[in-house]
Scaffold this motif. Structure first.
Motif, PDB file in Angstrom:
ATOM      1  N   ALA A   1       6.808  -1.778   0.739  1.00 19.61           N
ATOM      2  CA  ALA A   1       6.680  -3.172   1.182  1.00 19.61           C
ATOM      3  C   ALA A   1       8.015  -3.693   1.671  1.00 19.61           C
ATOM      4  O   ALA A   1       9.065  -3.355   1.119  1.00 19.61           O
ATOM      5  N   PHE A   2       7.968  -4.508   2.708  1.00 16.73           N
ATOM      6  CA  PHE A   2       9.192  -5.109   3.220  1.00 16.73           C
ATOM      7  C   PHE A   2       8.832  -6.390   3.973  1.00 16.73           C
ATOM      8  O   PHE A   2       7.650  -6.687   4.193  1.00 16.73           O
TER       9      PHE A   2
ATOM     10  N   LEU B   1       4.862 -10.275   5.647  1.00 19.79           N
ATOM     11  CA  LEU B   1       5.154  -9.109   4.834  1.00 19.79           C
ATOM     12  C   LEU B   1       4.413  -7.910   5.409  1.00 19.79           C
ATOM     13  O   LEU B   1       3.298  -8.042   5.929  1.00 19.79           O
ATOM     14  N   SER B   2       5.042  -6.760   5.297  1.00 16.74           N
ATOM     15  CA  SER B   2       4.445  -5.522   5.767  1.00 16.74           C
ATOM     16  C   SER B   2       4.459  -4.498   4.640  1.00 16.74           C
ATOM     17  O   SER B   2       5.346  -4.513   3.785  1.00 16.74           O
ATOM     18  N   CYS B   3       3.477  -3.622   4.675  1.00 18.75           N
ATOM     19  CA  CYS B   3       3.393  -2.539   3.694  1.00 18.75           C
ATOM     20  C   CYS B   3       3.057  -1.264   4.451  1.00 18.75           C
ATOM     21  O   CYS B   3       1.972  -1.162   5.040  1.00 18.75           O
ATOM     22  N   ALA B   4       3.987  -0.342   4.461  1.00 17.81           N
ATOM     23  CA  ALA B   4       3.790   0.935   5.141  1.00 17.81           C
ATOM     24  C   ALA B   4       3.227   1.941   4.150  1.00 17.81           C
ATOM     25  O   ALA B   4       3.751   2.092   3.044  1.00 17.81           O
TER      26      ALA B   4
ATOM     27  N   PHE C   1      -6.148   6.557   4.042  1.00 17.33           N
ATOM     28  CA  PHE C   1      -5.779   5.146   3.968  1.00 17.33           C
ATOM     29  C   PHE C   1      -6.976   4.243   4.248  1.00 17.33           C
ATOM     30  O   PHE C   1      -7.183   3.233   3.597  1.00 17.33           O
ATOM     31  N   SER C   2      -7.786   4.621   5.210  1.00 11.95           N
ATOM     32  CA  SER C   2      -8.889   3.756   5.635  1.00 11.95           C
ATOM     33  C   SER C   2      -9.968   3.604   4.567  1.00 11.95           C
ATOM     34  O   SER C   2     -10.806   2.704   4.651  1.00 11.95           O
ATOM     35  N   LEU C   3      -9.955   4.442   3.550  1.00 13.26           N
ATOM     36  CA  LEU C   3     -10.995   4.384   2.523  1.00 13.26           C
ATOM     37  C   LEU C   3     -10.656   3.404   1.392  1.00 13.26           C
ATOM     38  O   LEU C   3     -11.521   3.083   0.583  1.00 13.26           O
ATOM     39  N   TYR C   4      -9.405   2.975   1.349  1.00 15.99           N
ATOM     40  CA  TYR C   4      -8.955   2.142   0.243  1.00 15.99           C
ATOM     41  C   TYR C   4      -9.109   0.660   0.544  1.00 15.99           C
ATOM     42  O   TYR C   4      -9.030   0.228   1.699  1.00 15.99           O
ATOM     43  N   THR C   5      -9.280  -0.116  -0.510  1.00 19.10           N
ATOM     44  CA  THR C   5      -9.076  -1.553  -0.425  1.00 19.10           C
ATOM     45  C   THR C   5      -7.581  -1.807  -0.576  1.00 19.10           C
ATOM     46  O   THR C   5      -6.929  -1.258  -1.478  1.00 19.10           O
TER      47      THR C   5
ATOM     48  N   ASP D   1      -3.747  -2.236   9.827  1.00 18.70           N
ATOM     49  CA  ASP D   1      -3.790  -1.416  11.036  1.00 18.70           C
ATOM     50  C   ASP D   1      -4.029   0.011  10.570  1.00 18.70           C
ATOM     51  O   ASP D   1      -3.129   0.645  10.016  1.00 18.70           O
ATOM     52  N   ILE D   2      -5.249   0.480  10.789  1.00 23.41           N
ATOM     53  CA  ILE D   2      -5.624   1.804  10.293  1.00 23.41           C
ATOM     54  C   ILE D   2      -4.794   2.897  10.970  1.00 23.41           C
ATOM     55  O   ILE D   2      -4.363   3.854  10.323  1.00 23.41           O
ATOM     56  N   VAL D   3      -4.555   2.750  12.252  1.00 22.13           N
ATOM     57  CA  VAL D   3      -3.839   3.786  12.998  1.00 22.13           C
ATOM     58  C   VAL D   3      -2.389   3.868  12.519  1.00 22.13           C
ATOM     59  O   VAL D   3      -1.852   4.959  12.293  1.00 22.13           O
ATOM     60  N   LYS D   4      -1.751   2.724  12.373  1.00 24.74           N
ATOM     61  CA  LYS D   4      -0.349   2.708  11.950  1.00 24.74           C
ATOM     62  C   LYS D   4      -0.188   2.836  10.441  1.00 24.74           C
ATOM     63  O   LYS D   4       0.933   2.987   9.953  1.00 24.74           O
ATOM     64  N   LYS D   5      -1.287   2.769   9.703  1.00 27.61           N
ATOM     65  CA  LYS D   5      -1.250   2.806   8.237  1.00 27.61           C
ATOM     66  C   LYS D   5      -0.359   1.686   7.692  1.00 27.61           C
ATOM     67  O   LYS D   5       0.573   1.925   6.910  1.00 27.61           O
ATOM     68  N   MET D   6      -0.658   0.489   8.126  1.00 32.44           N
ATOM     69  CA  MET D   6       0.114  -0.669   7.712  1.00 32.44           C
ATOM     70  C   MET D   6      -0.826  -1.744   7.155  1.00 32.44           C
ATOM     71  O   MET D   6      -1.964  -1.900   7.621  1.00 32.44           O
TER      72      MET D   6
END
Length: 114
Positions: A5-6, A19-22, A28-32, A71-76
């Protein structure tokens, strides 16, 4: 799965932060995805969540001011925070949840003060 997180910082009341979370790791897409916050001396509270099909939920204290997105593609995972108040001051954490498994990132500090 790892989360970073940053984007925290200091802002005046009424200001905005994003705020962003990488996320690194598979599925990734399967999680809440969730954002939480913890003010000094307080418990960690859930602020916002977004499911794998983009259903969002917010704590009453931030409804209409905060927006969670992913953003599913960027995993953010993002948390746009507008109209910030001093009571929003806390360390903010991102997490990913699926069934009984939760992954946490480290916190990013947000200070709202004049």
């Amino acid at each position: 799965v790892q989360l970073q997180a940053f984007g925290g910082g200091s802002v005046q009341p009424g200001g905005s932060l994003r705020l962003s979370c990488a996320v690194s790791g598979p599925y990734f897409s399967l999680y809440t995805a969730r954002w939480h916050r913890q003010a000094p001396g307080n418990q960690r509270d859930l602020v916002a969540s977004i499911t794998n099909d983009a259903v969002t939920n917010y704590a009453d204290s931030v409804k209409g001011r905060f927006t969670i997105s992913r953003d599913i593609v960027k995993k953010m995972v993002y948390l746009q925070m507008n109209s910030l108040k001093p009571e929003d001051t806390a360390v903010y954490y991102c997490s990913l949840v699926k069934s009984s498994v939760t992954f946490w990132g480290q916190g990013t500090e947000v200070t709202v003060s004049s």
